[in-house]
Design a protein around this motif. Structure first.
Motif, short mmCIF file in Angstrom:
data_model
loop_
_atom_site.label_atom_id
_atom_site.label_comp_id
_atom_site.label_asym_id
_atom_site.label_seq_id
_atom_site.Cartn_x
_atom_site.Cartn_y
_atom_site.Cartn_z
N PHE A 107 44.88 23.67 -19.54
CA PHE A 107 45.37 24.86 -18.86
C PHE A 107 45.63 24.63 -17.37
N GLY A 108 46.13 23.41 -17.05
CA GLY A 108 46.71 23.20 -15.73
C GLY A 108 45.96 22.33 -14.76
N ARG A 109 44.73 21.94 -15.04
CA ARG A 109 43.91 21.25 -14.05
C ARG A 109 44.56 19.96 -13.54
N THR A 110 45.27 19.23 -14.39
CA THR A 110 45.86 17.95 -13.98
C THR A 110 47.32 18.07 -13.57
N GLY A 111 47.83 19.30 -13.45
CA GLY A 111 49.22 19.50 -13.05
C GLY A 111 50.18 19.64 -14.21
N THR A 112 49.67 19.56 -15.42
CA THR A 112 50.44 19.84 -16.64
C THR A 112 49.63 20.82 -17.47
N ASN A 113 50.26 21.43 -18.48
CA ASN A 113 49.51 22.39 -19.30
C ASN A 113 48.22 21.78 -19.84
N PHE A 114 48.36 20.58 -20.41
CA PHE A 114 47.21 19.85 -20.92
C PHE A 114 47.25 18.41 -20.42
N GLY A 115 46.07 17.83 -20.25
CA GLY A 115 45.97 16.53 -19.60
C GLY A 115 46.73 15.43 -20.29
N MET A 116 46.73 15.43 -21.63
CA MET A 116 47.38 14.35 -22.36
C MET A 116 48.89 14.33 -22.14
N ILE A 175 50.18 26.28 -11.64
CA ILE A 175 50.22 24.85 -11.99
C ILE A 175 51.09 24.09 -10.99
N GLU A 176 52.13 24.74 -10.48
CA GLU A 176 52.93 24.11 -9.41
C GLU A 176 52.08 23.91 -8.17
N ASN A 177 51.22 24.89 -7.88
CA ASN A 177 50.33 24.73 -6.73
C ASN A 177 49.30 23.63 -6.97
N VAL A 178 48.88 23.48 -8.21
CA VAL A 178 47.98 22.37 -8.55
C VAL A 178 48.62 21.04 -8.20
N ARG A 179 49.89 20.88 -8.55
CA ARG A 179 50.58 19.61 -8.26
C ARG A 179 50.73 19.40 -6.75
N THR A 180 51.14 20.46 -6.05
CA THR A 180 51.37 20.34 -4.61
C THR A 180 50.07 20.11 -3.85
N MET A 181 49.07 20.94 -4.11
CA MET A 181 47.80 20.81 -3.40
C MET A 181 47.01 19.59 -3.89
N GLY A 182 47.26 19.20 -5.13
CA GLY A 182 46.62 17.99 -5.63
C GLY A 182 47.07 16.76 -4.85
N VAL A 233 39.46 6.00 -3.91
CA VAL A 233 39.76 7.43 -4.07
C VAL A 233 40.79 7.56 -5.18
N ARG A 234 40.75 8.67 -5.89
CA ARG A 234 41.67 8.85 -7.01
C ARG A 234 41.82 10.33 -7.30
N GLY A 235 42.92 10.67 -7.96
CA GLY A 235 43.12 12.07 -8.28
C GLY A 235 44.34 12.25 -9.16
N ILE A 236 44.33 13.34 -9.90
CA ILE A 236 45.48 13.76 -10.69
C ILE A 236 45.44 15.28 -10.75
N GLY A 237 46.45 15.92 -10.20
CA GLY A 237 46.38 17.36 -10.02
C GLY A 237 45.21 17.69 -9.10
N LEU A 238 44.54 18.78 -9.38
CA LEU A 238 43.36 19.15 -8.57
C LEU A 238 42.08 18.68 -9.25
N LEU A 239 42.07 17.40 -9.58
CA LEU A 239 40.90 16.73 -10.13
C LEU A 239 40.81 15.38 -9.43
N GLY A 240 39.79 15.21 -8.59
CA GLY A 240 39.75 14.00 -7.77
C GLY A 240 38.34 13.50 -7.54
N ALA A 241 38.27 12.28 -6.99
CA ALA A 241 36.96 11.66 -6.77
C ALA A 241 37.02 10.66 -5.63
N ILE A 242 35.86 10.45 -5.03
CA ILE A 242 35.66 9.47 -3.97
C ILE A 242 34.48 8.60 -4.37
N SER A 243 34.68 7.29 -4.47
CA SER A 243 33.59 6.37 -4.81
C SER A 243 33.03 5.75 -3.54
N LEU A 244 31.71 5.75 -3.44
CA LEU A 244 31.02 5.27 -2.26
C LEU A 244 30.29 3.95 -2.55
#
Length: 437
Positions: A252-261, A334-341, A361-372
Protein backbone atom coordinates in the motif's frame (compact mmCIF):
# COMPACT_ATOMS: atom_id res chain seq x y z
CA UNK A 1 -10.48 8.03 28.50
CA UNK A 2 -10.02 11.22 30.51
CA UNK A 3 -8.45 11.95 33.88
CA UNK A 4 -8.49 14.92 36.22
CA UNK A 5 -4.77 14.38 36.82
CA UNK A 6 -2.26 16.17 34.62
CA UNK A 7 1.43 16.06 33.80
CA UNK A 8 3.68 14.32 36.31
CA UNK A 9 0.84 13.11 38.56
CA UNK A 10 -0.90 11.38 35.67
CA UNK A 11 2.38 9.89 34.49
CA UNK A 12 3.09 8.44 37.94
CA UNK A 13 -0.39 6.93 38.22
CA UNK A 14 -0.27 5.38 34.75
CA UNK A 15 3.29 4.13 35.25
CA UNK A 16 2.34 2.17 38.36
CA UNK A 17 -0.77 0.74 36.72
CA UNK A 18 1.25 -0.21 33.63
CA UNK A 19 3.90 -2.02 35.70
CA UNK A 20 1.25 -3.93 37.63
CA UNK A 21 -1.20 -4.93 34.92
CA UNK A 22 0.26 -4.71 31.38
CA UNK A 23 2.63 -7.13 29.61
CA UNK A 24 4.29 -5.25 26.74
CA UNK A 25 5.06 -6.92 23.40
CA UNK A 26 8.73 -7.22 22.40
CA UNK A 27 9.92 -5.25 25.42
CA UNK A 28 12.36 -5.63 28.31
CA UNK A 29 10.23 -6.86 31.21
CA UNK A 30 12.77 -6.23 33.96
CA UNK A 31 13.44 -2.74 32.71
CA UNK A 32 9.71 -2.02 32.66
CA UNK A 33 9.36 -3.14 36.27
CA UNK A 34 12.28 -0.97 37.34
CA UNK A 35 11.58 2.15 35.28
CA UNK A 36 8.06 1.87 33.86
CA UNK A 37 7.21 2.65 30.23
CA UNK A 38 9.67 4.91 28.41
CA UNK A 39 6.81 6.96 26.95
CA UNK A 40 3.09 7.16 27.56
CA UNK A 41 1.61 8.74 24.45
CA UNK A 42 -1.64 10.68 24.54
CA UNK A 43 -2.00 12.41 21.15
CA UNK A 44 -0.88 12.20 17.55
CA UNK A 45 -0.91 14.85 14.86
CA UNK A 46 0.57 14.31 11.41
CA UNK A 47 4.10 12.96 11.81
CA UNK A 48 4.24 13.87 15.52
CA UNK A 49 3.30 12.20 18.79
CA UNK A 50 2.78 13.87 22.16
CA UNK A 51 3.37 12.16 25.50
CA UNK A 52 1.60 12.47 28.84
CA UNK A 53 3.94 15.26 29.92
CA UNK A 54 3.21 17.29 26.78
CA UNK A 55 6.48 16.58 24.95
CA UNK A 56 6.27 16.41 21.14
CA UNK A 57 8.31 13.85 19.18
CA UNK A 58 8.72 13.30 15.45
CA UNK A 59 7.61 9.75 14.59
CA UNK A 60 10.11 8.70 11.93
CA UNK A 61 9.01 5.04 11.94
CA UNK A 62 5.25 5.62 11.52
CA UNK A 63 5.02 4.01 14.98
CA UNK A 64 5.41 0.38 13.82
CA UNK A 65 5.87 0.92 10.06
CA UNK A 66 2.12 1.39 9.82
CA UNK A 67 0.67 4.89 10.45
CA UNK A 68 1.18 5.70 6.78
CA UNK A 69 -1.26 8.58 6.36
CA UNK A 70 -0.14 10.15 9.63
CA UNK A 71 -1.69 10.56 13.07
CA UNK A 72 -4.95 12.31 13.94
CA UNK A 73 -6.96 11.76 10.76
CA UNK A 74 -10.48 12.60 11.88
CA UNK A 75 -12.03 11.15 8.71
CA UNK A 76 -11.13 7.65 9.86
CA UNK A 77 -12.71 8.21 13.27
CA UNK A 78 -15.85 9.51 11.61
CA UNK A 79 -16.18 6.55 9.27
CA UNK A 80 -15.56 4.12 12.16
CA UNK A 81 -18.27 5.84 14.22
CA UNK A 82 -20.71 5.73 11.32
CA UNK A 83 -20.05 2.04 10.70
CA UNK A 84 -20.29 1.17 14.40
CA UNK A 85 -23.62 2.95 14.60
CA UNK A 86 -24.91 0.93 11.66
CA UNK A 87 -23.20 -2.46 11.97
CA UNK A 88 -20.18 -2.66 14.28
CA UNK A 89 -19.67 -6.38 13.82
CA UNK A 90 -21.10 -9.46 12.22
CA UNK A 91 -19.45 -12.75 11.40
CA UNK A 92 -18.36 -13.79 7.92
CA UNK A 93 -18.39 -17.50 8.87
CA UNK A 94 -21.00 -19.89 7.45
CA UNK A 95 -21.27 -18.06 4.11
CA UNK A 96 -22.41 -14.79 5.74
CA UNK A 97 -21.15 -11.44 4.44
CA UNK A 98 -21.61 -7.69 4.63
CA UNK A 99 -21.07 -4.69 2.36
CA UNK A 100 -17.87 -3.16 3.83
CA UNK A 101 -15.84 -6.36 3.44
CA UNK A 102 -17.15 -6.97 -0.07
CA UNK A 103 -16.28 -3.40 -1.13
CA UNK A 104 -12.84 -3.66 0.47
CA UNK A 105 -12.03 -6.96 -1.23
CA UNK A 106 -12.96 -5.36 -4.55
CA UNK A 107 -10.84 -2.26 -3.79
CA UNK A 108 -7.79 -4.32 -2.85
CA UNK A 109 -8.06 -6.23 -6.14
CA UNK A 110 -7.61 -2.88 -7.91
CA UNK A 111 -4.41 -2.24 -5.93
CA UNK A 112 -2.76 -5.64 -6.32
CA UNK A 113 -0.73 -6.70 -9.38
CA UNK A 114 -1.66 -9.39 -11.87
CA UNK A 115 -4.59 -11.65 -11.03
CA UNK A 116 -4.13 -11.38 -7.26
CA UNK A 117 -7.80 -10.58 -6.83
CA UNK A 118 -9.19 -12.68 -3.95
CA UNK A 119 -8.67 -11.82 -0.26
CA UNK A 120 -9.00 -13.71 3.02
CA UNK A 121 -9.04 -11.19 5.89
CA UNK A 122 -7.31 -11.46 9.26
CA UNK A 123 -6.63 -9.19 12.23
CA UNK A 124 -2.98 -8.55 11.35
CA UNK A 125 0.21 -9.67 9.63
CA UNK A 126 1.07 -12.67 11.80
CA UNK A 127 -2.36 -14.15 11.17
CA UNK A 128 -2.03 -13.34 7.46
CA UNK A 129 1.19 -15.34 7.20
CA UNK A 130 -0.15 -18.24 9.27
CA UNK A 131 -3.14 -18.25 6.91
CA UNK A 132 -0.86 -18.38 3.88
CA UNK A 133 1.14 -21.32 5.27
CA UNK A 134 -1.99 -23.32 6.06
CA UNK A 135 -3.50 -22.44 2.69
CA UNK A 136 -0.53 -23.53 0.59
CA UNK A 137 -0.33 -26.82 2.49
CA UNK A 138 -4.06 -27.33 2.01
CA UNK A 139 -3.66 -26.49 -1.67
CA UNK A 140 -1.01 -29.14 -2.25
CA UNK A 141 -3.00 -31.65 -0.19
CA UNK A 142 -6.14 -31.30 -2.33
CA UNK A 143 -3.91 -31.45 -5.42
CA UNK A 144 -2.84 -34.93 -4.31
CA UNK A 145 0.65 -33.82 -3.19
CA UNK A 146 0.46 -33.66 0.63
CA UNK A 147 4.22 -34.20 0.91
CA UNK A 148 4.69 -30.61 -0.34
CA UNK A 149 4.54 -28.95 3.08
CA UNK A 150 7.93 -27.28 3.71
CA UNK A 151 8.25 -23.49 3.83
CA UNK A 152 11.51 -21.73 2.91
CA UNK A 153 12.22 -18.19 4.11
CA UNK A 154 15.28 -15.92 4.21
CA UNK A 155 17.59 -15.36 7.14
CA UNK A 156 16.98 -11.96 8.78
CA UNK A 157 13.37 -12.07 7.61
CA UNK A 158 10.48 -11.16 9.89
CA UNK A 159 7.05 -12.69 9.33
CA UNK A 160 5.32 -12.25 12.68
CA UNK A 161 4.96 -13.99 16.04
CA UNK A 162 2.09 -16.47 15.74
CA UNK A 163 3.40 -20.04 15.77
CA UNK A 164 3.74 -20.44 12.01
CA UNK A 165 4.85 -16.84 11.52
CA UNK A 166 7.49 -17.17 14.24
CA UNK A 167 8.72 -20.37 12.63
CA UNK A 168 9.11 -18.64 9.27
CA UNK A 169 10.89 -15.65 10.80
CA UNK A 170 14.62 -15.85 10.12
CA UNK A 171 15.76 -13.94 13.21
CA UNK A 172 17.06 -16.42 15.83
CA UNK A 173 16.03 -14.37 18.87
CA UNK A 174 12.37 -15.07 18.11
CA UNK A 175 13.06 -18.82 18.04
CA UNK A 176 15.02 -19.03 21.28
CA UNK A 177 12.24 -17.22 23.18
CA UNK A 178 10.23 -20.43 23.30
CA UNK A 179 11.09 -24.13 23.67
CA UNK A 180 10.30 -25.19 20.13
CA UNK A 181 9.03 -23.91 16.81
CA UNK A 182 6.84 -25.56 14.21
CA UNK A 183 8.42 -28.20 11.94
CA UNK A 184 9.10 -27.93 8.21
CA UNK A 185 10.45 -24.38 8.15
CA UNK A 186 13.87 -23.71 6.58
CA UNK A 187 16.03 -20.60 6.17
CA UNK A 188 18.44 -19.56 3.45
CA UNK A 189 20.90 -16.75 2.89
CA UNK A 190 19.82 -14.09 0.42
CA UNK A 191 21.59 -15.68 -2.54
CA UNK A 192 20.19 -17.67 -5.42
CA UNK A 193 22.72 -20.45 -4.82
CA UNK A 194 21.55 -20.82 -1.22
CA UNK A 195 17.95 -21.22 -2.38
CA UNK A 196 18.88 -23.69 -5.11
CA UNK A 197 20.99 -25.72 -2.69
CA UNK A 198 18.16 -25.92 -0.15
CA UNK A 199 15.68 -27.01 -2.82
CA UNK A 200 18.10 -29.69 -4.01
CA UNK A 201 18.76 -30.87 -0.46
CA UNK A 202 15.11 -31.06 0.61
CA UNK A 203 13.66 -32.07 -2.75
CA UNK A 204 11.28 -29.80 -4.64
CA UNK A 205 8.51 -32.36 -4.20
CA UNK A 206 8.53 -31.62 -0.43
CA UNK A 207 8.47 -27.79 -0.65
CA UNK A 208 5.14 -25.97 -0.58
CA UNK A 209 6.27 -22.36 -0.77
CA UNK A 210 9.00 -19.75 -0.55
CA UNK A 211 8.19 -16.57 1.40
CA UNK A 212 10.04 -13.25 1.44
CA UNK A 213 9.53 -9.61 2.22
CA UNK A 214 10.32 -7.45 -0.84
CA UNK A 215 12.56 -5.43 1.49
CA UNK A 216 13.39 -6.94 4.86
CA UNK A 217 12.08 -4.56 7.52
CA UNK A 218 12.75 -5.59 11.11
CA UNK A 219 15.83 -7.52 9.99
CA UNK A 220 17.57 -4.26 9.05
CA UNK A 221 15.84 -2.70 6.01
CA UNK A 222 17.78 -4.96 3.67
CA UNK A 223 17.19 -4.49 -0.05
CA UNK A 224 17.49 -7.63 -2.20
CA UNK A 225 20.49 -8.24 -4.45
CA UNK A 226 19.99 -6.98 -8.00
CA UNK A 227 17.94 -9.41 -10.08
CA UNK A 228 17.24 -11.61 -7.07
CA UNK A 229 13.45 -11.81 -7.15
CA UNK A 230 13.28 -12.13 -10.91
CA UNK A 231 15.35 -15.30 -10.63
CA UNK A 232 13.50 -16.51 -7.54
CA UNK A 233 10.25 -16.32 -9.50
CA UNK A 234 11.79 -18.49 -12.23
CA UNK A 235 13.15 -20.99 -9.70
CA UNK A 236 9.76 -21.30 -8.00
CA UNK A 237 8.02 -21.84 -11.33
CA UNK A 238 10.60 -24.40 -12.42
CA UNK A 239 10.17 -26.44 -9.23
CA UNK A 240 6.41 -26.02 -8.73
CA UNK A 241 6.87 -23.99 -5.55
CA UNK A 242 4.40 -21.25 -4.65
CA UNK A 243 5.85 -17.78 -4.06
CA UNK A 244 4.51 -15.72 -1.14
CA UNK A 245 5.33 -12.02 -0.85
CA UNK A 246 5.09 -10.73 2.71
CA UNK A 247 3.96 -7.16 1.99
CA UNK A 248 2.97 -6.34 5.57
CA UNK A 249 5.42 -3.42 5.67
CA UNK A 250 5.90 -2.72 1.96
CA UNK A 251 2.28 -2.93 0.82
CA UNK A 252 0.00 0.00 0.00
CA UNK A 253 2.68 2.45 -1.07
CA UNK A 254 5.58 2.28 1.39
CA UNK A 255 8.21 1.61 -1.31
CA UNK A 256 6.77 4.05 -3.87
CA UNK A 257 4.65 1.44 -5.67
CA UNK A 258 1.34 -0.13 -4.65
CA UNK A 259 3.17 -3.24 -3.49
CA UNK A 260 6.87 -3.79 -2.95
CA UNK A 261 7.31 -6.63 -5.43
CA UNK A 262 6.23 -4.30 -8.23
CA UNK A 263 9.65 -2.64 -7.92
CA UNK A 264 11.11 -5.88 -9.24
CA UNK A 265 8.47 -6.69 -11.85
CA UNK A 266 7.30 -9.71 -9.88
CA UNK A 267 3.77 -11.07 -9.43
CA UNK A 268 3.79 -13.64 -6.61
CA UNK A 269 1.16 -16.34 -6.15
CA UNK A 270 0.14 -14.93 -2.78
CA UNK A 271 0.50 -11.57 -1.04
CA UNK A 272 0.16 -11.19 2.70
CA UNK A 273 -0.66 -7.71 3.95
CA UNK A 274 -1.67 -5.72 7.03
CA UNK A 275 -0.32 -2.43 8.51
CA UNK A 276 -0.78 -0.01 5.60
CA UNK A 277 -4.26 -1.19 4.64
CA UNK A 278 -5.69 0.82 7.56
CA UNK A 279 -2.61 2.92 8.44
CA UNK A 280 -2.92 1.40 11.90
CA UNK A 281 -6.29 2.99 12.65
CA UNK A 282 -7.87 -0.47 13.02
CA UNK A 283 -6.39 -3.98 13.24
CA UNK A 284 -6.69 -5.64 9.84
CA UNK A 285 -4.62 -7.92 7.64
CA UNK A 286 -5.12 -10.44 4.92
CA UNK A 287 -3.93 -12.97 2.39
CA UNK A 288 -4.52 -12.15 -1.28
CA UNK A 289 -4.34 -15.08 -3.70
CA UNK A 290 -4.44 -15.39 -7.46
CA UNK A 291 -7.65 -16.20 -9.28
CA UNK A 292 -6.00 -19.42 -10.46
CA UNK A 293 -5.28 -20.60 -6.90
CA UNK A 294 -8.72 -19.53 -5.73
CA UNK A 295 -10.45 -21.53 -8.47
CA UNK A 296 -8.38 -24.64 -7.81
CA UNK A 297 -9.02 -24.43 -4.07
CA UNK A 298 -12.79 -24.00 -4.22
CA UNK A 299 -13.17 -26.62 -6.94
CA UNK A 300 -11.17 -29.25 -5.03
CA UNK A 301 -12.03 -28.53 -1.39
CA UNK A 302 -14.70 -30.86 -0.02
CA UNK A 303 -16.94 -29.12 2.48
CA UNK A 304 -15.71 -26.13 4.46
CA UNK A 305 -12.50 -24.15 4.19
CA UNK A 306 -11.63 -24.98 7.80
CA UNK A 307 -9.79 -21.83 8.70
CA UNK A 308 -11.01 -18.49 10.04
CA UNK A 309 -10.71 -15.87 12.78
CA UNK A 310 -13.53 -14.23 14.69
CA UNK A 311 -12.57 -10.88 13.18
CA UNK A 312 -11.94 -12.04 9.60
CA UNK A 313 -13.53 -9.24 7.60
CA UNK A 314 -14.50 -7.06 10.59
CA UNK A 315 -17.02 -4.49 9.26
CA UNK A 316 -15.64 -1.48 11.13
CA UNK A 317 -12.03 -2.32 10.24
CA UNK A 318 -13.08 -2.78 6.60
CA UNK A 319 -14.80 0.61 6.56
CA UNK A 320 -11.68 2.24 8.01
CA UNK A 321 -9.51 0.54 5.40
CA UNK A 322 -11.71 1.77 2.57
CA UNK A 323 -11.40 5.37 3.80
CA UNK A 324 -7.65 4.99 4.34
CA UNK A 325 -7.09 3.77 0.77
CA UNK A 326 -9.31 6.56 -0.53
CA UNK A 327 -7.13 9.14 1.26
CA UNK A 328 -3.91 7.67 -0.13
CA UNK A 329 -5.33 7.88 -3.65
CA UNK A 330 -7.03 11.28 -3.26
CA UNK A 331 -3.95 12.97 -1.82
CA UNK A 332 -1.51 11.30 -4.25
CA UNK A 333 0.51 10.08 -1.27
CA UNK A 334 2.42 7.41 -3.17
CA UNK A 335 3.83 10.16 -5.40
CA UNK A 336 4.90 11.94 -2.23
CA UNK A 337 6.50 8.72 -1.02
CA UNK A 338 8.65 8.65 -4.15
CA UNK A 339 9.56 12.34 -3.96
CA UNK A 340 10.25 12.50 -0.22
CA UNK A 341 11.88 9.08 -0.32
CA UNK A 342 14.50 10.48 -2.68
CA UNK A 343 14.95 13.50 -0.40
CA UNK A 344 15.42 11.18 2.57
CA UNK A 345 18.00 9.08 0.73
CA UNK A 346 19.83 12.23 -0.40
CA UNK A 347 19.89 13.34 3.23
CA UNK A 348 21.29 9.99 4.33
CA UNK A 349 24.04 10.25 1.69
CA UNK A 350 24.93 13.71 2.98
CA UNK A 351 24.97 12.32 6.49
CA UNK A 352 27.35 9.57 5.37
CA UNK A 353 29.72 12.22 4.02
CA UNK A 354 29.69 13.96 7.40
CA UNK A 355 30.33 10.84 9.51
CA UNK A 356 33.08 8.33 8.83
CA UNK A 357 31.34 5.81 11.13
CA UNK A 358 28.40 5.57 8.73
CA UNK A 359 29.17 2.49 6.63
CA UNK A 360 26.15 2.38 4.38
CA UNK A 361 22.88 4.15 3.63
CA UNK A 362 20.01 2.75 1.61
CA UNK A 363 16.39 3.37 0.85
CA UNK A 364 13.45 2.67 -1.41
CA UNK A 365 10.46 4.96 -1.15
CA UNK A 366 10.00 6.02 2.46
CA UNK A 367 11.79 2.96 3.81
CA UNK A 368 15.43 3.57 4.64
CA UNK A 369 18.36 2.67 6.85
CA UNK A 370 21.75 3.82 8.05
CA UNK A 371 24.40 1.23 9.00
CA UNK A 372 26.92 2.22 11.65
CA UNK A 373 30.44 0.91 12.20
CA UNK A 374 31.66 -0.37 15.55
CA UNK A 375 35.09 -1.71 16.38
CA UNK A 376 33.99 -5.35 16.73
CA UNK A 377 30.95 -7.50 17.38
CA UNK A 378 31.99 -7.66 21.04
CA UNK A 379 31.68 -3.90 21.45
CA UNK A 380 28.38 -2.51 22.71
CA UNK A 381 26.19 -1.46 19.75
CA UNK A 382 26.17 2.20 18.76
CA UNK A 383 22.65 2.23 17.34
CA UNK A 384 20.72 2.19 20.64
CA UNK A 385 22.88 5.06 21.93
CA UNK A 386 22.10 7.12 18.82
CA UNK A 387 18.39 6.34 19.24
CA UNK A 388 18.53 7.51 22.87
CA UNK A 389 20.34 10.69 21.83
CA UNK A 390 17.80 11.35 19.06
CA UNK A 391 14.96 11.03 21.57
CA UNK A 392 16.52 13.83 23.61
CA UNK A 393 16.36 15.95 20.45
CA UNK A 394 12.72 15.06 19.72
CA UNK A 395 13.01 12.22 17.19
CA UNK A 396 11.76 8.64 17.42
CA UNK A 397 13.77 6.20 15.31
CA UNK A 398 14.66 2.52 15.65
CA UNK A 399 17.84 0.57 16.14
CA UNK A 400 18.22 -2.93 14.68
CA UNK A 401 20.95 -5.07 16.19
CA UNK A 402 19.91 -8.58 15.13
CA UNK A 403 22.71 -10.77 13.83
CA UNK A 404 25.44 -8.30 14.76
CA UNK A 405 24.04 -5.55 12.54
CA UNK A 406 24.09 -2.00 13.87
CA UNK A 407 21.42 -0.21 11.88
CA UNK A 408 19.08 2.74 12.25
CA UNK A 409 15.73 2.18 10.52
CA UNK A 410 13.32 4.81 9.17
CA UNK A 411 9.82 4.71 7.70
CA UNK A 412 8.15 8.09 8.23
CA UNK A 413 4.49 8.76 7.38
CA UNK A 414 3.65 9.33 3.73
CA UNK A 415 2.65 12.93 4.45
CA UNK A 416 6.14 14.05 5.48
CA UNK A 417 7.42 17.20 3.75
CA UNK A 418 10.88 18.46 2.74
CA UNK A 419 11.43 20.56 5.87
CA UNK A 420 10.49 17.65 8.10
CA UNK A 421 12.85 15.32 6.22
CA UNK A 422 15.63 17.89 6.69
CA UNK A 423 14.82 18.17 10.40
CA UNK A 424 14.94 14.39 10.76
CA UNK A 425 18.31 14.11 9.01
CA UNK A 426 19.77 16.97 11.04
CA UNK A 427 18.74 15.36 14.33
CA UNK A 428 20.21 12.01 13.27
CA UNK A 429 23.46 13.69 12.23
CA UNK A 430 23.72 15.60 15.53
CA UNK A 431 22.92 12.44 17.48
CA UNK A 432 25.62 10.39 15.74
CA UNK A 433 28.20 13.10 16.37
CA UNK A 434 27.18 13.31 20.03
CA UNK A 435 27.63 9.54 20.49
CA UNK A 436 30.74 9.05 18.34
CA UNK A 437 33.12 11.77 19.51
Amino acid sequence: MTSSLTGNELKQELTELDKKHFIHPTSNMKQLQEQGPAFIFTEGDGIYLKDVEGRQLMDSLSSLWNVNIGHGREELGEVAKEQMGKLAFTSTFSNWSHEPVIRLAERIAKWTPGDLNVTFFTSGGSEANDTAFKTVRHYWKIKGRPEKRKIISRKQSYHGVAMGATSATGIPEFHTFTTSIAPDFYYVDSTLDALKDRIEKEGADTIAAFISEPVQGSGGVNLPPEGYFEEVRKICDEHDILMIADEVICGFGRTGTNFGMENFGIVPDIITMAKGVTSGYAPLGGMVISEKLHKEIYENTQGNFWHGYTYSGHPTAAAVALKNLEIIERENLIENVRTMGQEMLNGFKWLQEQNENVLDVRGIGLLGAISLERESAAVEPIGPKVVAEALKRGLICRSVVYGGQDTLAFAPPFIINKKQVDDMVTIVNDSIKAVIK
